[in-house]
Design a protein around this motif. Structure first.
Motif, short mmCIF file in Angstrom:
data_model
loop_
_atom_site.label_atom_id
_atom_site.label_comp_id
_atom_site.label_asym_id
_atom_site.label_seq_id
_atom_site.Cartn_x
_atom_site.Cartn_y
_atom_site.Cartn_z
N SER A 13 0.96 -1.30 0.17
CA SER A 13 0.07 0.13 -0.29
C SER A 13 1.06 1.28 -0.02
O SER A 13 2.13 1.20 0.38
CB SER A 13 -0.84 0.01 1.19
N LYS A 14 0.34 2.42 -0.56
CA LYS A 14 1.02 3.55 -0.40
C LYS A 14 1.30 4.13 0.88
O LYS A 14 2.24 4.73 1.20
CB LYS A 14 0.23 4.91 -1.19
N GLU A 15 0.45 3.89 1.86
CA GLU A 15 0.60 4.27 3.28
C GLU A 15 1.58 3.62 3.80
O GLU A 15 2.57 4.14 4.67
CB GLU A 15 -0.65 3.92 4.00
N ASP A 16 1.59 2.30 3.96
CA ASP A 16 2.59 1.26 4.52
C ASP A 16 3.67 0.52 4.17
O ASP A 16 4.53 -0.27 4.68
CB ASP A 16 1.68 0.25 5.33
N GLY A 17 3.76 0.59 2.56
CA GLY A 17 4.86 0.37 1.84
C GLY A 17 4.76 -1.02 1.46
O GLY A 17 3.40 -1.52 1.08
N MET A 18 5.59 -1.90 1.63
CA MET A 18 5.47 -3.37 1.30
C MET A 18 5.76 -4.50 2.37
O MET A 18 6.94 -3.95 2.96
CB MET A 18 6.34 -3.75 -0.13
N LYS A 19 5.08 -5.27 2.65
CA LYS A 19 5.24 -6.36 3.65
C LYS A 19 5.45 -7.64 3.24
O LYS A 19 4.43 -7.93 2.27
CB LYS A 19 4.22 -6.19 4.74
N VAL A 20 6.41 -8.47 3.22
CA VAL A 20 6.55 -9.70 2.93
C VAL A 20 6.58 -10.73 3.92
O VAL A 20 7.16 -10.65 4.86
CB VAL A 20 7.84 -9.84 1.92
N GLN A 21 5.45 -11.78 3.66
CA GLN A 21 5.70 -12.91 4.55
C GLN A 21 5.76 -14.18 3.83
O GLN A 21 4.94 -14.36 2.96
CB GLN A 21 4.50 -12.85 5.49
#
Length: 232
Positions: A191-199
């Motif tokens: 998301s633009k707000e939280d960036g990128m998260k990878v799991q």
């Protein structure tokens, strides 16, 4: 946007069913499959039918391509493949062969100002192994203009930052090489707000069911053992 990335199912319908149940709990927006729906396992038609029924966005893997060609075009000529390739070609329904033949080899998406490149092996070769610490992986990451490269093929999941770029490997749903008979896949949240998260998720499944099916069909012992122990 929340994306589940899966790959290398290898005709293992039990692992796929179990994995999709886990993905449903995650409440993702979409699922993307990086190929190798068939080869090695005993359920090629069932796996493809399930992928098609769920309308899962899919690219073609190296084993898929070799099955379409009915040649060792993108797989090694080994004793196991000498069994698996002709068995799969014979077993596969024509409609499913055509489905594999018409899959794209790469996919590019732009999400939240990030360019994501999805491949099976590498951007250059469908059967190239990109291990996260490999010299060739560094070269590929330096050469691409995309922000994120998402690949599979190695059956070994992983993630690594390359300066301002990210490498992700989703691992394997149906034939892992992690020393355990567990499925792995990736959840990518952007998301633009939280960036990128990878799991990277690892989940167990009832692997003894596929072992039983393969044994009843007289699959090679070495191939059956690879599903049991999660090794090559």
């Amino acid at each position: 946007m929340k994306i589940a990335i899966i790959s290398d199912i290898h005709a293992n319908v039990y692992a796929l069913i179990n994995l999709l149940e886990d993905i449903d709990i995650e409440k993702v927006d979409t699922i993307i499959c990086l190929g190798d729906l068939v080869g090695y396992g005993p359920h090629p038609n069932e796996v493809i039918s399930m992928i098609r029924r769920r309308h899962i966005l899919c690219i073609r893997g190296n084993y898929d391509s070799s099955v379409v060609d009915n040649e060792y075009s993108y797989i090694r000529e080994t004793p196991i493949n000498a069994f698996s390739l002709p068995w799969t070609v014979k077993e596969l329904r024509e409609e499913n062969r055509l489905f594999l033949a018409n899959l794209p080899s790469t996919l590019t998406l732009n999400i939240a100002n990030k360019s994501l490149l999805f491949v099976h092996g590498s951007p250059d070769k469908i059967d190239e192994y990109l291990l996260k610490d490999g010299d060739n992986t560094s070269e590929v990451m330096n050469s691409i203009s995309n922000d994120v490269l998402i690949c599979a093929h190695t059956h070994i999941p992983g993630m690594k930052d390359f300066k301002n770029k990210v490498y992700i490997n989703s691992g394997s749903v149906g034939k892992p090489k992690i020393g355990r008979p567990n499925s792995t896949y990736c959840i990518l949240n952007i998301s633009k707000e939280d960036g990128m998260k990878v799991q990277i998720k690892e989940i167990s499944y009832a692997y003894k069911r596929i072992v039983k099916d393969m044994t009843m069909l007289n699959f090679p012992k070495e191939l059956i053992q690879s599903f049991e122990n999660g090794l090559e």
